[in-house]
Design a protein around this motif. Structure first.
Motif, PDB file in Angstrom:
ATOM      1  N   ALA A 127     102.957 -20.122 -18.665  1.00  0.00           N
ATOM      2  CA  ALA A 127     103.556 -21.324 -18.074  1.00  0.00           C
ATOM      3  C   ALA A 127     102.519 -22.102 -17.270  1.00  0.00           C
ATOM      4  CB  ALA A 127     104.725 -20.935 -17.178  1.00  0.00           C
ATOM      5  N   GLU A 128     102.595 -23.426 -17.374  1.00  0.00           N
ATOM      6  CA  GLU A 128     101.710 -24.286 -16.589  1.00  0.00           C
ATOM      7  C   GLU A 128     102.064 -24.170 -15.112  1.00  0.00           C
ATOM      8  OE1 GLU A 128     100.509 -29.046 -16.231  1.00  0.00           O
ATOM      9  OE2 GLU A 128     102.487 -28.425 -16.950  1.00  0.00           O
ATOM     10  N   MET A 129     101.064 -24.248 -14.280  1.00  0.00           N
ATOM     11  CA  MET A 129     101.315 -24.245 -12.837  1.00  0.00           C
ATOM     12  C   MET A 129     100.168 -24.952 -12.132  1.00  0.00           C
ATOM     13  SD  MET A 129      99.110 -22.042 -11.036  1.00  0.00           S
ATOM     14  CE  MET A 129      97.880 -20.827 -11.523  1.00  0.00           C
ATOM     15  N   SER A 130     100.458 -25.369 -10.903  1.00  0.00           N
ATOM     16  CA  SER A 130      99.420 -25.900 -10.019  1.00  0.00           C
ATOM     17  C   SER A 130      99.351 -25.028  -8.779  1.00  0.00           C
ATOM     18  CB  SER A 130      99.729 -27.347  -9.622  1.00  0.00           C
ATOM     19  OG  SER A 130      99.539 -28.221 -10.713  1.00  0.00           O
ATOM     20  N   LEU A 131      98.155 -24.930  -8.223  1.00  0.00           N
ATOM     21  CA  LEU A 131      97.945 -24.089  -7.050  1.00  0.00           C
ATOM     22  C   LEU A 131      97.345 -24.923  -5.926  1.00  0.00           C
ATOM     23  CD1 LEU A 131      96.673 -20.461  -6.964  1.00  0.00           C
ATOM     24  CD2 LEU A 131      95.645 -22.140  -5.426  1.00  0.00           C
ATOM     25  N   LEU A 132      97.970 -24.836  -4.751  1.00  0.00           N
ATOM     26  CA  LEU A 132      97.473 -25.505  -3.549  1.00  0.00           C
ATOM     27  C   LEU A 132      96.877 -24.446  -2.631  1.00  0.00           C
ATOM     28  CD1 LEU A 132      99.530 -27.524  -4.763  1.00  0.00           C
ATOM     29  CD2 LEU A 132     100.289 -28.033  -2.445  1.00  0.00           C
ATOM     30  N   LEU A 133      95.647 -24.633  -2.216  1.00  0.00           N
ATOM     31  CA  LEU A 133      95.009 -23.746  -1.239  1.00  0.00           C
ATOM     32  C   LEU A 133      94.819 -24.549   0.041  1.00  0.00           C
ATOM     33  CD1 LEU A 133      93.739 -21.024  -0.534  1.00  0.00           C
ATOM     34  CD2 LEU A 133      91.574 -21.860  -1.472  1.00  0.00           C
ATOM     35  N   ALA A 156     102.782 -27.154  20.204  1.00  0.00           N
ATOM     36  CA  ALA A 156     102.857 -27.021  21.662  1.00  0.00           C
ATOM     37  C   ALA A 156     101.536 -27.373  22.340  1.00  0.00           C
ATOM     38  CB  ALA A 156     103.279 -25.599  22.031  1.00  0.00           C
ATOM     39  N   HIS A 157     100.416 -27.042  21.714  1.00  0.00           N
ATOM     40  CA  HIS A 157      99.122 -27.228  22.375  1.00  0.00           C
ATOM     41  C   HIS A 157      98.462 -28.551  22.023  1.00  0.00           C
ATOM     42  CE1 HIS A 157      97.704 -26.203  18.380  1.00  0.00           C
ATOM     43  NE2 HIS A 157      96.504 -26.607  18.734  1.00  0.00           N
ATOM     44  N   GLY A 158      98.929 -29.223  20.954  1.00  0.00           N
ATOM     45  CA  GLY A 158      98.297 -30.473  20.552  1.00  0.00           C
ATOM     46  C   GLY A 158      98.280 -30.646  19.041  1.00  0.00           C
ATOM     47  N   ARG A 159      97.424 -31.530  18.561  1.00  0.00           N
ATOM     48  CA  ARG A 159      97.386 -31.923  17.151  1.00  0.00           C
ATOM     49  C   ARG A 159      96.707 -30.853  16.293  1.00  0.00           C
ATOM     50  NH1 ARG A 159      93.554 -35.498  14.332  1.00  0.00           N
ATOM     51  NH2 ARG A 159      94.581 -36.601  12.605  1.00  0.00           N
ATOM     52  N   VAL A 160      97.253 -30.657  15.089  1.00  0.00           N
ATOM     53  CA  VAL A 160      96.682 -29.736  14.107  1.00  0.00           C
ATOM     54  C   VAL A 160      96.584 -30.474  12.777  1.00  0.00           C
ATOM     55  CG1 VAL A 160      97.043 -27.609  12.781  1.00  0.00           C
ATOM     56  CG2 VAL A 160      97.568 -27.657  15.219  1.00  0.00           C
ATOM     57  N   THR A 161      95.482 -30.284  12.064  1.00  0.00           N
ATOM     58  CA  THR A 161      95.333 -30.862  10.727  1.00  0.00           C
ATOM     59  C   THR A 161      94.960 -29.757   9.750  1.00  0.00           C
ATOM     60  OG1 THR A 161      92.984 -31.383  11.020  1.00  0.00           O
ATOM     61  CG2 THR A 161      94.582 -33.079  11.682  1.00  0.00           C
ATOM     62  N   CYS A 162      94.996 -30.090   8.474  1.00  0.00           N
ATOM     63  CA  CYS A 162      94.642 -29.114   7.450  1.00  0.00           C
ATOM     64  C   CYS A 162      93.915 -29.801   6.309  1.00  0.00           C
ATOM     65  CB  CYS A 162      95.886 -28.399   6.921  1.00  0.00           C
ATOM     66  SG  CYS A 162      96.965 -29.454   5.932  1.00  0.00           S
ATOM     67  N   SER A 163      93.211 -29.009   5.533  1.00  0.00           N
ATOM     68  CA  SER A 163      92.567 -29.469   4.307  1.00  0.00           C
ATOM     69  C   SER A 163      93.165 -28.691   3.146  1.00  0.00           C
ATOM     70  CB  SER A 163      91.059 -29.238   4.374  1.00  0.00           C
ATOM     71  OG  SER A 163      90.494 -29.924   5.483  1.00  0.00           O
ATOM     72  N   VAL A 164      93.291 -29.362   1.989  1.00  0.00           N
ATOM     73  CA  VAL A 164      93.956 -28.737   0.847  1.00  0.00           C
ATOM     74  C   VAL A 164      93.132 -28.958  -0.418  1.00  0.00           C
ATOM     75  CG1 VAL A 164      96.119 -28.502  -0.432  1.00  0.00           C
ATOM     76  CG2 VAL A 164      96.171 -29.336   1.930  1.00  0.00           C
ATOM     77  N   GLY A 165      92.916 -27.876  -1.154  1.00  0.00           N
ATOM     78  CA  GLY A 165      92.319 -27.961  -2.482  1.00  0.00           C
ATOM     79  C   GLY A 165      93.383 -27.712  -3.528  1.00  0.00           C
ATOM     80  N   VAL A 166      93.367 -28.506  -4.611  1.00  0.00           N
ATOM     81  CA  VAL A 166      94.405 -28.427  -5.637  1.00  0.00           C
ATOM     82  C   VAL A 166      93.761 -28.208  -7.000  1.00  0.00           C
ATOM     83  CG1 VAL A 166      96.367 -29.600  -6.712  1.00  0.00           C
ATOM     84  CG2 VAL A 166      95.836 -30.011  -4.297  1.00  0.00           C
ATOM     85  N   ALA A 167      94.328 -27.288  -7.772  1.00  0.00           N
ATOM     86  CA  ALA A 167      93.844 -27.044  -9.133  1.00  0.00           C
ATOM     87  C   ALA A 167      95.032 -26.699 -10.019  1.00  0.00           C
ATOM     88  CB  ALA A 167      92.818 -25.912  -9.155  1.00  0.00           C
ATOM     89  N   THR A 168      94.873 -26.886 -11.323  1.00  0.00           N
ATOM     90  CA  THR A 168      95.940 -26.578 -12.275  1.00  0.00           C
ATOM     91  C   THR A 168      95.463 -25.514 -13.254  1.00  0.00           C
ATOM     92  OG1 THR A 168      95.228 -28.353 -13.752  1.00  0.00           O
ATOM     93  CG2 THR A 168      96.915 -28.892 -12.126  1.00  0.00           C
ATOM     94  N   ARG A 172      92.701 -20.286  -8.550  1.00  0.00           N
ATOM     95  CA  ARG A 172      92.490 -20.200  -7.104  1.00  0.00           C
ATOM     96  C   ARG A 172      91.028 -20.477  -6.759  1.00  0.00           C
ATOM     97  NH1 ARG A 172      90.347 -17.797  -3.292  1.00  0.00           N
ATOM     98  NH2 ARG A 172      89.291 -16.372  -4.724  1.00  0.00           N
ATOM     99  N   GLU A 173      90.108 -19.957  -7.565  1.00  0.00           N
ATOM    100  CA  GLU A 173      88.690 -20.212  -7.311  1.00  0.00           C
ATOM    101  C   GLU A 173      88.373 -21.701  -7.438  1.00  0.00           C
ATOM    102  OE1 GLU A 173      87.079 -15.865  -8.915  1.00  0.00           O
ATOM    103  OE2 GLU A 173      86.515 -17.719  -9.950  1.00  0.00           O
ATOM    104  N   ALA A 174      89.003 -22.358  -8.417  1.00  0.00           N
ATOM    105  CA  ALA A 174      88.787 -23.800  -8.574  1.00  0.00           C
ATOM    106  C   ALA A 174      89.339 -24.557  -7.365  1.00  0.00           C
ATOM    107  CB  ALA A 174      89.449 -24.289  -9.857  1.00  0.00           C
ATOM    108  N   SER A 175      90.511 -24.137  -6.883  1.00  0.00           N
ATOM    109  CA  SER A 175      91.081 -24.800  -5.707  1.00  0.00           C
ATOM    110  C   SER A 175      90.244 -24.517  -4.466  1.00  0.00           C
ATOM    111  CB  SER A 175      92.529 -24.346  -5.490  1.00  0.00           C
ATOM    112  OG  SER A 175      92.586 -22.971  -5.162  1.00  0.00           O
TER     113      SER A 175
END
Length: 496
Positions: A362-368, A444-456, A466-469
């Motif tokens: 099955a096709e899937m996408s992975l977000l890291l 509670a403590h302030g601003r938080v951000t994130c970075s995301v890698g996406v692969a299919t 997962r390695e590609a992401s």
């Protein structure tokens, strides 16, 4: 009221292991029945309100155990925002048993409810401040009930009480003694009769004198208060839930109910059994409050409409949202080793187990997803704050995913989301939505951000995907963080 009504619910959520053994003369090594069941008025109210389309936040106190975190995880997957307080030192479970009229032994082991501890004042203020409607379960301690109601009264927020039982009904008298005002009280026939009887000076004069003084005793008749008098005491409505027999609503200064629904003339299919009506009062309360808030109608009309809906199709409605056995759900989650106890996402073992249930082609996408500068959060504010950040982001991921998706804590501050049958455009949309929600969330403590890698890829190439992401995530970090990058597709990058 806003388009999406925000309900703050303070109450209990627990998981019970219920057993029934036929014949109690000799119960050792006898065959019986076993089931898991979620329960607690807080659980029932929150899940029903979410199903109806409301925004429900459940505040609850739980023992600091893997079972409690499993309960929170399932509530989050159901769309409920949960603000749990995990307390060390609380009992992990309670036990009860009784012999039924048929001679069977019915026993239950249940995770500890909220009645064993009190909420902090700042916690209650925060819950009330963020809500349009406040809903309190009577299983809360009297101290918490009184403080939460007073906070809601001062903030001019409507406050409703439900989840009453015969044992806890006298807490309502404590609310009156503390001069708290309720918009309404939901309770069933037995609970109402017990509460009215308890108000009788003939039955408990010393107790009532201690609670209310002679002024109230002078008003109580030998038969106790009438429902409309109780409504006058509380400053709101009294809603008597009668299961499949309907509902009645009283307000002050009127001896007869202001509204009453008698139930269907003929019992609908599936309504004969009593067990299906377990928790029906909680569902009726949730639907009544939702109709009042969204359609701007009175409590009498709303309660009757809710009762009619439930009475005419009990199996469809109650099975969909009540505290029914969740065998399929629990069978996949009851092994706590599959869950990360901090985020309530699955761990690597849980992800492997999830993959075995899907078509390998099955096709899937992975977000890291990786939390930006997370080490600085731990170093500057401490690991308790860092753990809370991980816990909240785990909840955000759970709420953002479909039931067919899988959220996993891969390790440290890295999270994975696997999206079956989803191509790159859809995955990028989900990733960007997650990034925005995390960036704008009030930690509670302030601003938080994130970075995301996406692969299919496909299910059987998860490690390569997962390695590609991971490579895409590296590019997102290198490019300045707080962004989404697709593997080998720099043109698909979405910047903050």
């Amino acid at each position: 009221m806003p388009a999406v009504v925000k309900f703050a619910i303070l109450g209990s959520a627990h998981l019970s292991l219920i057993s029934r053994v036929q014949g109690y003369a000799d119960i050792s090594d006898r065959p019986g029945e076993l089931e898991f069941s979620y329960g607690g008025a807080g659980f029932n109210l929150a899940t029903t309100l979410v199903r109806l389309g409301a925004n429900a936040t459940l505040g609850t106190i739980l023992s600091d155990t893997s079972m409690s975190r499993m309960i929170v995880g399932d509530l989050q997957r159901a769309g409920v925002v949960v603000r749990p307080e995990f307390r060390k030192g609380l009992p992990e479970a309670g036990y009860s048993a009784h012999v039924t009229e048929s001679g069977d032994v019915l026993s239950a082991v249940t995770s500890t409810p909220v009645s064993k501890a009190s909420f902090r004042q700042d916690y209650l203020v925060s819950m009330v401040r963020e809500a349009d409607v406040v809903v309190l379960e009577c299983n809360l301690s009297s101290d918490t009930l009184i403080r939460a109601t007073k906070i809601a009264n001062e903030a001019k927020k409507p406050v409703w009480v439900g989840g009453v039982s015969e044992v806890k009904a006298l807490k309502i008298l404590d609310l009156h003694a503390a001069e708290c005002r309720l918009n309404g009280l939901f309770l069933n026939e037995t609970e109402l009769a017990g509460l009215l009887s308890a108000s009788s000076a003939a039955e408990q004069p010393s107790e009532l004198t201690r609670r209310f003084g002679q002024r109230v005793l002078a008003r109580a008749s030998g038969l106790g208060l009438q429902p409309f008098e109780l409504a006058g005491w509380l400053g709101g409505a009294v809603i008597e839930t009668r299961g499949k027999a309907g509902v009645a609503v009283w307000e002050a200064a009127r001896a007869a109910p202001i509204a009453e629904y008698m139930g269907p003339r003929q019992a609908p299919a599936g309504a004969a059994g009593g067990s299906i009506w377990q928790g029906a009062g909680d569902q009726l309360m949730a639907m009544t409050l939702y109709l009042m808030a969204t359609e701007q109608i009175g409590v009498g009309e709303a309660a009757c409409r809710a009762s009619q809906t439930i009475s005419e199709s009990p199996r469809q409605f109650l099975n969909a949202s009540g505290p029914n056995p969740l065998e399929a759900k629990i069978s996949s989650l009851r092994d706590a080793a599959l869950l990360d106890p901090l985020t309530s996402l699955v761990n690597r073992r849980g992800l492997d187990d999830w993959l075995t249930q899907h078509d390998s082609q099955a096709e899937m996408s992975l977000l890291l997803l990786d939390i930006d500068h997370f080490k600085k959060v731990n170093d500057q504010f401490g690991h308790d704050v860092g753990d809370n950040v991980l816990r909240r982001i785990g909840a955000i991921i759970s709420n953002a995913l479909r039931t067919s998706d899988c959220g996993c804590r891969w390790g440290g501050e890295e999270m994975i989301a696997v999206l079956p049958y989803t191509g790159l455009p859809g995955a990028l949309e989900v990733a960007e939505r997650l990034r925005r929600v995390i960036e704008t969330h009030q930690f509670a403590h302030g601003r938080v951000t994130c970075s995301v890698g996406v692969a299919t890829g496909t299910m059987d190439t998860l490690e390569a995907t997962r390695e590609a992401s991971d490579q895409a995530l590296y590019q997102a970090k290198k490019s300045g963080r707080n962004r989404v990058v697709a593997a080998d597709r720099s043109e698909s990058e979405l910047q903050a």
